[in-house]
Design a protein around this motif. Structure first.
Motif, mmCIF file in Angstrom:
data_model
loop_
_atom_site.group_PDB
_atom_site.id
_atom_site.type_symbol
_atom_site.label_atom_id
_atom_site.label_comp_id
_atom_site.label_asym_id
_atom_site.label_seq_id
_atom_site.Cartn_x
_atom_site.Cartn_y
_atom_site.Cartn_z
ATOM 1 N N UNK A 1 1.079 -8.007 -9.765
ATOM 2 C CA UNK A 1 0.908 -8.735 -11.031
ATOM 3 C C UNK A 1 -0.514 -8.583 -11.555
ATOM 4 N N UNK A 2 -1.495 -8.569 -10.661
ATOM 5 C CA UNK A 2 -2.879 -8.354 -11.099
ATOM 6 C C UNK A 2 -3.026 -6.970 -11.731
ATOM 7 N N UNK A 3 -2.370 -5.967 -11.127
ATOM 8 C CA UNK A 3 -2.433 -4.617 -11.708
ATOM 9 C C UNK A 3 -1.824 -4.607 -13.112
ATOM 10 N N UNK A 4 -0.693 -5.291 -13.279
ATOM 11 C CA UNK A 4 -0.058 -5.352 -14.597
ATOM 12 C C UNK A 4 -0.965 -6.045 -15.606
ATOM 13 N N UNK B 1 -9.172 4.449 -16.642
ATOM 14 C CA UNK B 1 -8.750 3.325 -15.804
ATOM 15 C C UNK B 1 -7.313 2.917 -16.113
ATOM 16 N N UNK B 2 -7.004 2.838 -17.405
ATOM 17 C CA UNK B 2 -5.661 2.426 -17.794
ATOM 18 C C UNK B 2 -4.596 3.388 -17.308
ATOM 19 N N UNK B 3 -4.862 4.694 -17.394
ATOM 20 C CA UNK B 3 -3.881 5.679 -16.935
ATOM 21 C C UNK B 3 -3.631 5.558 -15.434
ATOM 22 N N UNK B 4 -4.709 5.387 -14.685
ATOM 23 C CA UNK B 4 -4.556 5.299 -13.229
ATOM 24 C C UNK B 4 -3.822 4.031 -12.823
ATOM 25 N N UNK B 5 -4.166 2.918 -13.433
ATOM 26 C CA UNK B 5 -3.515 1.649 -13.079
ATOM 27 C C UNK B 5 -2.079 1.612 -13.588
ATOM 28 N N UNK B 6 -1.789 2.291 -14.693
ATOM 29 C CA UNK B 6 -0.418 2.338 -15.198
ATOM 30 C C UNK B 6 0.496 3.025 -14.186
ATOM 31 N N UNK B 7 0.005 4.093 -13.560
ATOM 32 C CA UNK B 7 0.776 4.760 -12.503
ATOM 33 C C UNK B 7 0.910 3.856 -11.285
ATOM 34 N N UNK B 8 -0.164 3.110 -10.979
ATOM 35 C CA UNK B 8 -0.154 2.267 -9.782
ATOM 36 C C UNK B 8 0.771 1.065 -9.922
ATOM 37 N N UNK B 9 1.104 0.667 -11.143
ATOM 38 C CA UNK B 9 2.021 -0.468 -11.319
ATOM 39 C C UNK B 9 3.379 -0.146 -10.715
ATOM 40 N N UNK B 10 3.873 1.082 -10.925
ATOM 41 C CA UNK B 10 5.171 1.480 -10.374
ATOM 42 C C UNK B 10 5.059 1.978 -8.938
ATOM 43 N N UNK B 11 3.870 2.409 -8.522
ATOM 44 C CA UNK B 11 3.676 2.912 -7.156
ATOM 45 C C UNK B 11 2.319 2.429 -6.643
ATOM 46 N N UNK B 12 2.229 1.158 -6.226
ATOM 47 C CA UNK B 12 0.932 0.603 -5.801
ATOM 48 C C UNK B 12 0.331 1.312 -4.600
#
Length: 459
Positions: free
Chosen positions: A405-408, A441-452
Motif C-alpha cells: 500500500x505504501x508503494x501504491x 522513480x514512478x516507473x520503477x515503483x509502478x512495476x514494483x506495485x505488481x511485483x514487490x
C-alpha cells in the motif's frame, strides 16, 4: 577323328570343371560342415548337368531329344528346389570354428547373489514458494540488521568526539551561547539504521526571543514554506552588538551560511584531531572540500561519518543551518525529524503496530536502488504517517499489505509531483526533485506495485 577330338576336348573341360567343383566341395566341407557340404554338392551336381546339356550337341536324328532334354531340366530344377536351404544367417564365430570342435566343459551354474538391501527412497518435496510477508521479514533480519558491536561502538565514539568538541567551543568561543551538543539519527532514535556509519551531531544556537523573530518561508524570496528566516528585531532600542550572534547578521537576518563558514574553519584548522583520534584509538579527518560540517572517523571495527548541524529552536520550530544551494544565505531549513520519530513511536505503541519496521525495510530498499535514493528518510516517513491516518491495521501480520500500500501511495504522489508534509500541508517534499527523477522513480515503483519482490533483489 573330329568326333573323337570333340569328345576329348569335352572330357578335358569336364575334368577341369570337375576339379574346380571338387575343390569347392572340399573347402565347403571345411567351412560348412558335412551336412552343408552335402546340400551344396547336390545343388552343384544339378547345375553341372544343366550346363552339360546346354553345351553338348543335340542329336537331331532323335525326335524325342528336345522333349527329353526339357524333362531332365525340369527334374534337375525340381531337385534344386527340393534341396533343403541353408540357414539364412550364421554367426561369424560359427563359420570360423573347426569342423570337429572339442567338447566344451559344462558351463558353471550362475551364482545367485543376494540383492543388496534397498535403500529407502526419500521423497523430495518441491521447494515452497515464500510469501511476500516471509520475504520481507527475511530481508529485514538478514540484510538490515546492524552488528551489535558496531551499533554500540559508533555512538561511543560519537559521544567522545562530541565531548571534545564541546570543550573546544567553550574555550575558543566563550562569548557564543552554544547549548549542549547532542547526538541524533536513526542509530540513536530507534528507527532502525541501515548501518552504523552516520550520526548527526546537533549544536544548539541559543537566541534571545526578545531580539529575534521568525519569518515564514512563503514570505521570503524563495517562496518555500519549508525554509525560514531569523530576523534581528528592535535594532533601534537594542543596537547591533547587544546579541552575541550579531556578528553573523547579513542584512538584518541571522545568516546560516556565515555561521557554517566560521564553524568549518574551526573544524578544519583549529582543532587537533590527530591527538583526539589517538586518544580514541581512531583516525579523525574533517572533510575540507564539503560545505557541510563533516568529520570522517576510521576505527578498526567501524567507519563513521559525523555531520554537525547548528540548530535553532524557537516558537515550536526546529530550524537547521542547512540552506539550499544558491545565492540565498540567510535561510534555515525546518526539520520535522524529532516530530516524525515521536509520532511513529506513539502510533506503534498505541496499536502494537509495525510502522517502524515497515519504514526500516522501505528505507533499505530505496537506499539500495540509486534511482530511489532520494525517497529515503523523511519522504517515506511522511507517506507512512499519511497512510496511518486512513489504514488502522498495522499489525505485523499485515506488514506485506501495508508495504504494497505504501508503494501504491508513492506512485500516486509521484504522478502528481506533490508529497505534502504530514505536519504542514503547505510543504511539498518533492519540490526539489527534477522531473526526470520523478519519472524514473514512478516507473520503477509502478512495476514494483505488481511485483514487490523486484525491490528486494540485491543491487
Amino acid at each position: 577323328m573330329a568326333e573323337f577330338t570333340g569328345q576329348r576336348g569335352k572330357r578335358q573341360e569336364d575334368s577341369g570343371l570337375g576339379s574346380i567343383l571338387d575343390l569347392l566341395l572340399a573347402n565347403a566341407r571345411l567351412v560348412l560342415g558335412v551336412s552343408g557340404a552335402a546340400v551344396l554338392a547336390i545343388a552343384t551336381l544339378a547345375v553341372k548337368r544343366l550346363i552339360d546339356r546346354a553345351t553338348s550337341p543335340r542329336d537331331e536324328s532323335d525326335p524325342k531329344a528336345e522333349q527329353k532334354t526339357l524333362e531332365e531340366s525340369w527334374q534337375d530344377l525340381a531337385l534344386i528346389k527340393a534341396t533343403p536351404k541353408l540357414p539364412k544367417k550364421q554367426r561369424r564365430e560359427d563359420l570360423s570354428e573347426p569342423l570337429l570342435s572339442p567338447a566344451r566343459p559344462p558351463a558353471p551354474e550362475p551364482r545367485v547373489c543376494s540383492a543388496p538391501p534397498e535403500t529407502p527412497q526419500v521423497e523430495f518435496s518441491p521447494p515452497r514458494c515464500l510469501t511476500l510477508q516471509e520475504k520481507l521479514l527475511s530481508h529485514y533480519s538478514s540484510r538490515l540488521a546492524v552488528p551489535e558491536a558496531q551499533a554500540s561502538l559508533a555512538p561511543q565514539l560519537a559521544r567522545s568526539i562530541c565531548a571534545q568538541l564541546q570543550n573546544f567551543l567553550q574555550i575558543k568561543c566563550p562569548e557564543l551561547p552554544f547549548g549542549s551538543l547532542f547526538l541524533s539519527g536513526p542509530l540513536l532514535d530507534g528507527l532502525g539504521a541501515l548501518a552504523a556509519d552516520h550520526i548527526h551531531l546537533m549544536l544548539p544556537v541559543v537566541l534571545d526571543a526578545a531580539l529575534w523573530s521568525l519569518i515564514p518561508g512563503e514570505d521570503t524570496v524563495v517562496r518555500n514554506p519549508q525554509y525560514w528566516m531569523i530576523k534581528r528585531t528592535d535594532l533601534e532600542y537594542f543596537p547591533r552588538g547587544r546579541s552575541p550572534w550579531d556578528r553573523f547578521i547579513v542584512g538584518r537576518y541571522l545568516s546560516s551560511n556565515a555561521l557554517n563558514e566560521t564553524l568549518h574553519k574551526m573544524l578544519v584548522a583549529s582543532i587537533n584531531w590527530p591527538a583526539i583520534g589517538s586518544l580514541l584509538g581512531s583516525v579523525i579527518h574533517p572533510v575540507v572540500a564539503s560545505q557541510e560540517l563533516k568529520l570522517e572517523v576510521k576505527h578498526d571495527q567501524v567507519e563513521l561519518s559525523i555531520a554537525l548541524f547548528p540548530v535553532v529552536e524557537m516558537e515550536d520550530k526546529v530550524l537547521l543551518a542547512a540552506p539550499p544551494e544558491g545565492l540565498v544565505e540567510n535561510l534555515w531549513l525546518e526539520s520535522f525529524y524529532r516530530a516524525e520519530v515521536s509520532k511513529l513511536k506513539e502510533l506503534d505503541a498505541g496499536d502494537a503496530g509495525a510502522r517502524q519496521r515497515c519504514l526500516h525495510i522501505l528505507n533499505g530498499v530505496c537506499k539500495s536502488h540509486p534511482a530511489l535514493h532520494k525517497l529515503s528518510g523523511s519522504p517515506l516517513t511522511h507517506v507512512v504517517l499519511h497512510l496511518s491516518a486512513t489504514s488502522s491495521d498495522w499489525a505485523e501480520e499485515s506488514l506485506a499489505d501495508r508495504f504494497q500500500q505504501v508503494l501504491e501511495e508513492l506512485v500516486g504522489y509521484l504522478e502528481k509531483g506533490v508529497l505534502p508534509s504530514y505536519f504542514n500541508h503547505k510543504i511539498n517534499l518533492f519540490c526539489e526533485l527534477l522531473e526526470e527523477e520523478i519519472d524514473e522513480m514512478g516507473f520503477m515503483l509502478y512495476r514494483a506495485v505488481s511485483e514487490p519482490e523486484l525491490l528486494l533483489k540485491e543491487k
